[in-house]
Design a protein around this motif. Sequence first.
Motif, short mmCIF file in Angstrom:
data_model
loop_
_atom_site.label_atom_id
_atom_site.label_comp_id
_atom_site.label_asym_id
_atom_site.label_seq_id
_atom_site.Cartn_x
_atom_site.Cartn_y
_atom_site.Cartn_z
N HIS A 68 -3.14 -41.53 -11.82
CA HIS A 68 -3.78 -41.16 -10.90
C HIS A 68 -2.73 -40.08 -10.04
N ARG A 117 0.30 -44.85 -7.77
CA ARG A 117 -0.67 -43.98 -7.34
C ARG A 117 -0.19 -42.93 -6.40
N TYR A 118 0.51 -43.18 -5.50
CA TYR A 118 1.12 -42.31 -4.49
C TYR A 118 1.92 -41.34 -5.19
N TRP A 174 0.46 -49.21 -5.74
CA TRP A 174 0.19 -48.32 -4.43
C TRP A 174 1.23 -47.41 -4.84
N SER A 222 -7.86 -43.55 2.17
CA SER A 222 -7.96 -44.63 1.04
C SER A 222 -6.64 -45.41 0.93
N PHE A 223 -5.68 -44.57 0.83
CA PHE A 223 -4.17 -45.23 0.75
C PHE A 223 -3.96 -46.24 2.12
N LYS A 224 -4.34 -46.09 3.08
CA LYS A 224 -4.31 -46.92 4.06
C LYS A 224 -5.17 -48.24 4.03
N LEU A 225 -6.13 -48.14 3.12
CA LEU A 225 -6.85 -49.53 3.04
C LEU A 225 -6.33 -50.11 1.66
N ARG A 226 -5.43 -49.73 0.81
CA ARG A 226 -5.06 -50.37 -0.20
C ARG A 226 -3.70 -51.19 0.07
N PRO A 227 -3.57 -52.33 -0.61
CA PRO A 227 -2.29 -53.04 -0.46
C PRO A 227 -0.98 -52.19 -0.82
N MET A 228 -0.06 -52.10 -0.26
CA MET A 228 1.26 -51.74 -0.73
C MET A 228 1.97 -52.32 -1.76
N ASP A 229 1.65 -52.44 -2.85
CA ASP A 229 2.38 -53.14 -3.98
C ASP A 229 3.00 -51.84 -4.90
#
Length: 316
Positions: free
Chosen positions: A135, A123-124, A120, A110-117
């Motif tokens: 989260h 959340r990480y 992101w 799911s992380f790979k599908l999100r824009p890395m802003d």
Amino acid sequence: MMVVFTIANTALGMKSQLVKPMVDRFRADLEAFRHHAATPKGHGALKATFSFEADLQEFFAPSFPVDTLKMLVFDRISALGKALSLVVQIENASLGLYRSVEERRSLISSFKLRPMDDAWALRYFGEKLPSGHTHREFADLVDVIASFTDDVIYFSGSLIEELLAHGQVLHNAFSRAYGEGAPKVSSPDFSGPKKSGLYPSAADYEAWERWITERGDPKEGMMKAHGQNVLNGWRRLGIILSAVWLAFVATVFSEPSAAPAMSAWMRPCDRLSDPLCLFDTASPLRVSFLASLPIIALWGLGYAAGWIRKGFSDNH
């Protein structure tokens, strides 16, 4: 022994190659991220962007032979309560490890599908979003995977110690009963992992150890259990032989032709002419009493032998 050692060794290898590097890297990046977030920006200047390389490496949980371990400990050996509890703990920890690793792989996808802003990164690392939501799924899984890995290692090592003690008790019992020739109990060496810090600290499991501690000496308990099993076996044999003897005497009394010599011994005789005459009138009650005398004598002799042997065993 080799099965549980394989489980412990596999978990140690996983921790060394995958889990520990993952945890160390994540915690270092998290500390740097928090330090960056807490650093005030200069007057009128734009805050520098925090750059890091996220750890999105996927891996699979190893397959542990837990079913084989359960069969051996539950069905093949006379293990006591702590060993049985440790097998359950190993099974639960291995299942928890598998599910946690699979959940982390799902979150990585799911992380790979999100824009890395900025969101992101928050959340990480499990930090609070501008919306006020937090989260922590990914951040918590890092600690959960590490915790379950340590559980598999520690409980497997503890089970090895229990099985070593159990094997030594059986070795000593065999040696006392039959002399030399009992197979030796091999002991794996975890001094390397303990020295390097891969092996979990016993201090982290003090609460569990206090809860599971059995009353009395575990070795003494295993010895008593082994001795009781042997004693029950002799009792059962004695009961069977006693029943066979009584049935034989009843058959001879009712059918003299079955054993003429013994039948003559149980029949009425003349005490004046026969010095070995036991009774001059025959009755089932009297025959039963005489037939029970050898049984009483042999049972008494057996208990006396066990009592004397126990006295010698208690001195060791």
